[in-house]
Motif scaffolding. Structure first.
Motif, PDB file in Angstrom:
ATOM      1  N   ALA A  10       0.802  -1.349  -0.195  1.00  0.00           N
ATOM      2  CA  ALA A  10       0.253  -0.356   0.048  1.00  0.00           C
ATOM      3  C   ALA A  10       1.109   1.322  -0.105  1.00  0.00           C
ATOM      4  CB  ALA A  10      -0.787   0.046   1.111  1.00  0.00           C
ATOM      5  N   ALA A  11       2.137   0.957   1.160  1.00  0.00           N
ATOM      6  CA  ALA A  11       2.814   2.463   0.957  1.00  0.00           C
ATOM      7  C   ALA A  11       3.493   2.861  -1.106  1.00  0.00           C
ATOM      8  CB  ALA A  11       3.535   2.205   1.868  1.00  0.00           C
ATOM      9  N   THR A  12       3.719   1.816  -1.272  1.00  0.00           N
ATOM     10  CA  THR A  12       4.219   1.343  -3.170  1.00  0.00           C
ATOM     11  C   THR A  12       2.938   2.231  -3.451  1.00  0.00           C
ATOM     12  OG1 THR A  12       5.418  -0.455  -2.094  1.00  0.00           O
ATOM     13  CG2 THR A  12       5.189  -0.048  -4.336  1.00  0.00           C
ATOM     14  N   VAL A  13       1.853   2.004  -3.320  1.00  0.00           N
ATOM     15  CA  VAL A  13       1.027   2.459  -4.613  1.00  0.00           C
ATOM     16  C   VAL A  13       0.973   4.058  -4.187  1.00  0.00           C
ATOM     17  CG1 VAL A  13      -1.012   2.925  -4.955  1.00  0.00           C
ATOM     18  CG2 VAL A  13      -0.388   0.458  -4.762  1.00  0.00           C
ATOM     19  N   LEU A  20       5.010  10.096  -6.810  1.00  0.00           N
ATOM     20  CA  LEU A  20       6.033  10.542  -7.900  1.00  0.00           C
ATOM     21  C   LEU A  20       4.777  11.048  -9.024  1.00  0.00           C
ATOM     22  CD1 LEU A  20       8.078   7.515  -6.523  1.00  0.00           C
ATOM     23  CD2 LEU A  20       9.221  10.622  -6.839  1.00  0.00           C
ATOM     24  N   ALA A  21       4.533  10.534  -9.421  1.00  0.00           N
ATOM     25  CA  ALA A  21       3.709  10.743 -10.551  1.00  0.00           C
ATOM     26  C   ALA A  21       3.007  11.645 -10.942  1.00  0.00           C
ATOM     27  CB  ALA A  21       2.151   9.728 -10.945  1.00  0.00           C
ATOM     28  N   ALA A  73      14.217  -4.511  -0.701  1.00  0.00           N
ATOM     29  CA  ALA A  73      13.017  -4.559  -0.045  1.00  0.00           C
ATOM     30  C   ALA A  73      11.700  -4.309  -1.294  1.00  0.00           C
ATOM     31  CB  ALA A  73      13.475  -3.299   0.932  1.00  0.00           C
ATOM     32  N   LEU A  74      12.204  -3.685  -1.446  1.00  0.00           N
ATOM     33  CA  LEU A  74      10.790  -3.712  -2.969  1.00  0.00           C
ATOM     34  C   LEU A  74      10.639  -4.624  -3.805  1.00  0.00           C
ATOM     35  CD1 LEU A  74       9.037  -0.815  -3.506  1.00  0.00           C
ATOM     36  CD2 LEU A  74      10.153   0.028  -5.488  1.00  0.00           C
ATOM     37  N   PHE A  75      11.434  -5.436  -4.231  1.00  0.00           N
ATOM     38  CA  PHE A  75      11.037  -6.276  -4.831  1.00  0.00           C
ATOM     39  C   PHE A  75      10.144  -7.667  -4.792  1.00  0.00           C
ATOM     40  CE2 PHE A  75      13.658  -3.935  -8.104  1.00  0.00           C
ATOM     41  CZ  PHE A  75      12.854  -3.744  -9.225  1.00  0.00           C
ATOM     42  N   SER A  87      -0.051  -3.272 -10.190  1.00  0.00           N
ATOM     43  CA  SER A  87      -0.724  -2.843  -8.053  1.00  0.00           C
ATOM     44  C   SER A  87      -1.781  -1.842  -8.259  1.00  0.00           C
ATOM     45  CB  SER A  87       0.140  -2.760  -7.506  1.00  0.00           C
ATOM     46  OG  SER A  87       0.273  -4.067  -7.852  1.00  0.00           O
ATOM     47  N   VAL A  88      -0.486  -0.200  -8.706  1.00  0.00           N
ATOM     48  CA  VAL A  88      -0.980   0.708  -9.402  1.00  0.00           C
ATOM     49  C   VAL A  88      -2.773   1.236  -9.481  1.00  0.00           C
ATOM     50  CG1 VAL A  88      -0.536   3.476  -9.135  1.00  0.00           C
ATOM     51  CG2 VAL A  88       1.111   1.960  -8.483  1.00  0.00           C
ATOM     52  N   MET A  89      -2.688   0.623 -10.827  1.00  0.00           N
ATOM     53  CA  MET A  89      -3.880   0.784 -11.275  1.00  0.00           C
ATOM     54  C   MET A  89      -5.192  -0.114 -10.855  1.00  0.00           C
ATOM     55  SD  MET A  89      -3.683   2.457 -14.768  1.00  0.00           S
ATOM     56  CE  MET A  89      -3.106   3.873 -13.163  1.00  0.00           C
ATOM     57  N   GLU A  90      -4.815  -1.187 -10.372  1.00  0.00           N
ATOM     58  CA  GLU A  90      -5.615  -2.111  -9.389  1.00  0.00           C
ATOM     59  C   GLU A  90      -6.149  -1.228  -7.986  1.00  0.00           C
ATOM     60  OE1 GLU A  90      -3.729  -5.540  -8.489  1.00  0.00           O
ATOM     61  OE2 GLU A  90      -3.851  -6.399 -10.244  1.00  0.00           O
ATOM     62  N   TRP A  91      -5.253  -0.344  -6.961  1.00  0.00           N
ATOM     63  CA  TRP A  91      -5.588   0.453  -6.213  1.00  0.00           C
ATOM     64  C   TRP A  91      -6.911   1.552  -7.381  1.00  0.00           C
ATOM     65  CZ3 TRP A  91      -5.886   5.101  -4.779  1.00  0.00           C
ATOM     66  CH2 TRP A  91      -5.777   5.717  -3.828  1.00  0.00           C
ATOM     67  N   VAL A  92      -6.764   2.447  -7.848  1.00  0.00           N
ATOM     68  CA  VAL A  92      -7.012   3.481  -9.183  1.00  0.00           C
ATOM     69  C   VAL A  92      -8.288   3.285  -8.533  1.00  0.00           C
ATOM     70  CG1 VAL A  92      -7.209   4.640 -10.174  1.00  0.00           C
ATOM     71  CG2 VAL A  92      -5.488   4.150  -9.724  1.00  0.00           C
TER      72      VAL A  92
END
Length: 202
Positions: free
Chosen positions: A15-18, A24-25, A48-50, A62-67
């Motif tokens: 969630a924090a990554t999204v 950033l976008a 850690a991210l990967f 994941s970002v698009m799914e969140w949106v």
């Protein structure tokens, strides 16, 4: 000493990554966002991210799914709270622009994905969301037509395209102006014009 963000549980890390990607976008071209930039903003290593995402494409998906999930839920609530189909459309319209104003990185991500020539999981999610959106609007327009709120000769498919196009136009203008707040100030008057175009002429 590592920051507390380095020890987030897996779900919270995703969630924090999204949140980070959308932040950033909102500041820069999404196509130029790197995993190194994401990791730096989150104060973690790329490794850690990967551990939570197998690839950059998976992060974008994941970002698009969140949106899609958040916007779908918001539109559904707006429609369910409205007394008539046309009122549901108005509620959806205003809630959509409010969502974009709150998350200015979202349209940048959407436009960026939809413009990509190659098919990607994120682009598929974005396209599917737009398809569901258009059909939801068309169904509400048909219901409004059946209840006499919309003129019988209105092409509901074309009116659905116009509905979404108005939002896209508002978003594009707000991006050019660098002022997400103008979305919510201009949206009500624009919907009034749209609504008038749908009603029976006396």
């Amino acid at each position: 000493m590592a920051e507390p963000s380095a020890y987030l549980p897996a779900d919270e890390r995703r969630a924090a990554t999204v949140d980070t990607v959308l932040a950033l976008a909102a500041e820069s071209n999404p196509g130029e966002i790197t995993t190194a930039a994401i990791a730096k903003r989150m104060n973690v290593t790329q490794g850690a991210l990967f551990r939570h995402f197998p690839s950059k494409e998976a992060i974008w998906q994941s970002v698009m799914e969140w949106v899609a999930d958040r916007l779908d839920a918001r539109l559904e609530r707006a429609a369910a709270a409205a007394p008539t189909p046309l009122a549901a459309l108005r509620g959806m319209f205003l809630q959509h622009v409010a969502f974009v104003a709150e998350h200015p990185g979202v349209p940048r991500m959407m436009f960026g994905e939809l413009q990509r020539a190659a098919p990607t999981p994120a682009k598929h999610v974005a396209a599917a969301m737009l398809g569901r959106y258009g059909e939801r609007v068309r169904v509400l327009l048909a219901q409004a037509q059946a209840q006499g709120e919309v003129a019988d000769d209105v092409d509901t498919q074309a009116a659905a395209v116009l509905f979404i196009g108005m939002i896209q136009g508002l978003v594009m203008q707000s991006l050019l102006a660098g002022d997400p707040a103008r979305l919510t100030t201009q949206a009500p008057a624009l919907f009034v014009l749209y609504e008038r175009s749908l009603r029976r002429q006396s």
